[in-house]
Scaffold this active site. Sequence first.
Site, PDB file in Angstrom:
ATOM      1  N   HIS A  78      57.956  70.942 -59.159  1.00  0.00           N
ATOM      2  CA  HIS A  78      58.939  71.955 -59.568  1.00  0.00           C
ATOM      3  C   HIS A  78      60.339  71.365 -59.768  1.00  0.00           C
ATOM      4  CE1 HIS A  78      56.134  75.206 -59.204  1.00  0.00           C
ATOM      5  NE2 HIS A  78      55.931  74.982 -57.916  1.00  0.00           N
ATOM      6  N   ASP A 133      47.670  72.286 -60.089  1.00  0.00           N
ATOM      7  CA  ASP A 133      48.223  73.130 -59.042  1.00  0.00           C
ATOM      8  C   ASP A 133      48.187  74.583 -59.503  1.00  0.00           C
ATOM      9  OD1 ASP A 133      50.618  74.529 -57.598  1.00  0.00           O
ATOM     10  OD2 ASP A 133      50.374  72.667 -56.486  1.00  0.00           O
ATOM     11  N   HIS A 156      50.408  76.806 -59.141  1.00  0.00           N
ATOM     12  CA  HIS A 156      51.710  77.189 -59.672  1.00  0.00           C
ATOM     13  C   HIS A 156      52.044  76.334 -60.891  1.00  0.00           C
ATOM     14  CE1 HIS A 156      51.703  78.168 -55.360  1.00  0.00           C
ATOM     15  NE2 HIS A 156      52.483  79.185 -55.682  1.00  0.00           N
ATOM     16  N   ASP A 176      45.998  74.595 -54.287  1.00  0.00           N
ATOM     17  CA  ASP A 176      46.212  75.987 -53.889  1.00  0.00           C
ATOM     18  C   ASP A 176      45.471  76.986 -54.778  1.00  0.00           C
ATOM     19  OD1 ASP A 176      47.935  75.085 -55.834  1.00  0.00           O
ATOM     20  OD2 ASP A 176      49.759  75.733 -54.846  1.00  0.00           O
TER      21      ASP A 176
END
Length: 438
Positions: free
Chosen positions: A112, A151, A153, A240
């Site tokens: 991120h 991931d 996200h 995740d």
Amino acid sequence: MLKAKRKTGLVFFPAFDWAIDPTHPEREERLLYTQDQALEEGLFDIDGLVEFKSDVVTEADVSRVHFCVPTVAAVMTESHFISAGSAKRIGVAVMNKEIVNGFALVRPPGHHAKRVVHGARGFCNVNIEAIMIEYLRTFHKVKKVAIVDTDCHHGDGTQDIYWHDPDTLFISIHQDGRTLYPGSGFPEEMGGPNAAGRTLNIPLPPRTSEDGFLHIIENVVLPVLKDFKPDIIVNSAGQDNHYSDPLTDMNFSAQGYARLTELLKPDIAVLEGGYSIEGALPYVNVGIILAMAGVDYSKVKEPGYDPEAIRQSANVTAQIERIGNAVLELWQQRDSLTEQRQAGKEFEERTSRIFYDTDGIYETQHETIRICRECGGALRIDSSSDRGNRILAVHIPLFACDACKATGHQWYDEADVSQYRKVFLQNRPDDAYLEKKA
């Protein structure tokens, strides 16, 4: 004794001295349980599985990627230097043919973190994969890189760093941003005018299971990689998507992750998210390690695994197929999309507002990119935060043409330093990082 088909390197760095708080999902236990599982399963007794010690990166390594405000030292802890350095250690080992492939099981994570860094967002301060990639480009003559971010996200930081780079293919497979942080990662986000189609976002509906993920890998990602022909493939290996993860709403499993890895064949995998610390991470990581080494992973199953209980619905399957077809169409149109985006313009501008959720900072960026048919283009970023820090950041890409080099130097030389806290120049062709201040 088991023997690996491929010599595979591992590095573990749990970061004992870094946590957002002691009970936060992003804490050292994320890797301690995996280390225990690896020892219990006898992974280090497998002939061909090699463990490396952690390494560190320097401020110069970080500055090939980031503009850190006010300084590199202000936004990184010692753990960040080691996390990025451990990823670099695996990358160098692959380049030096010490190993065939490798997995950096490290924290803190990084995907991120964008090019400009005022603080932490999404648990990330600096982008450890990008720091590793740009080190390999500088010292190991790597040019074309494919990053596949699995991931849950959206990897918005990696997307930002490589938005204008035609030599980097960034593919992010993630839970639909309408339902999950950071709220981005839609198919229309496909790269800047000099690299249209080199960013591919594949937002999957909640409760996607193994069938959906593997359908996307087999029918979208692998054909695109075959077309792109990267020098290396890097997997941002977030875990995740697991059905037991407390922060997400997907239905992937350890078996699914292992099969994904077997299909993708990454040269380098770097751990990102994954917060089911006991019920998923130890099993998912073991499955990924075995798949990378070419060792049977069929018996790796987490407690309570029931494929029927997490099977996706027919509606989810139909949505995934539509999304996959749309992304493939964008990829096939990449050259015409680039021509359309570049037509009749010398520069393109965009403004963005960024929230650093971990540190509570608001940033406003105004970006200017030089339109170029020969390279990624000179880039100028005017960035200010609500903490009073305003900087001007100029980036000259590694494979820049002479015109973009000249534009970048002109922007830096002519900048009025009285308007900014600092003015930075990231001169990648000369591997130089300059700054000036009033």
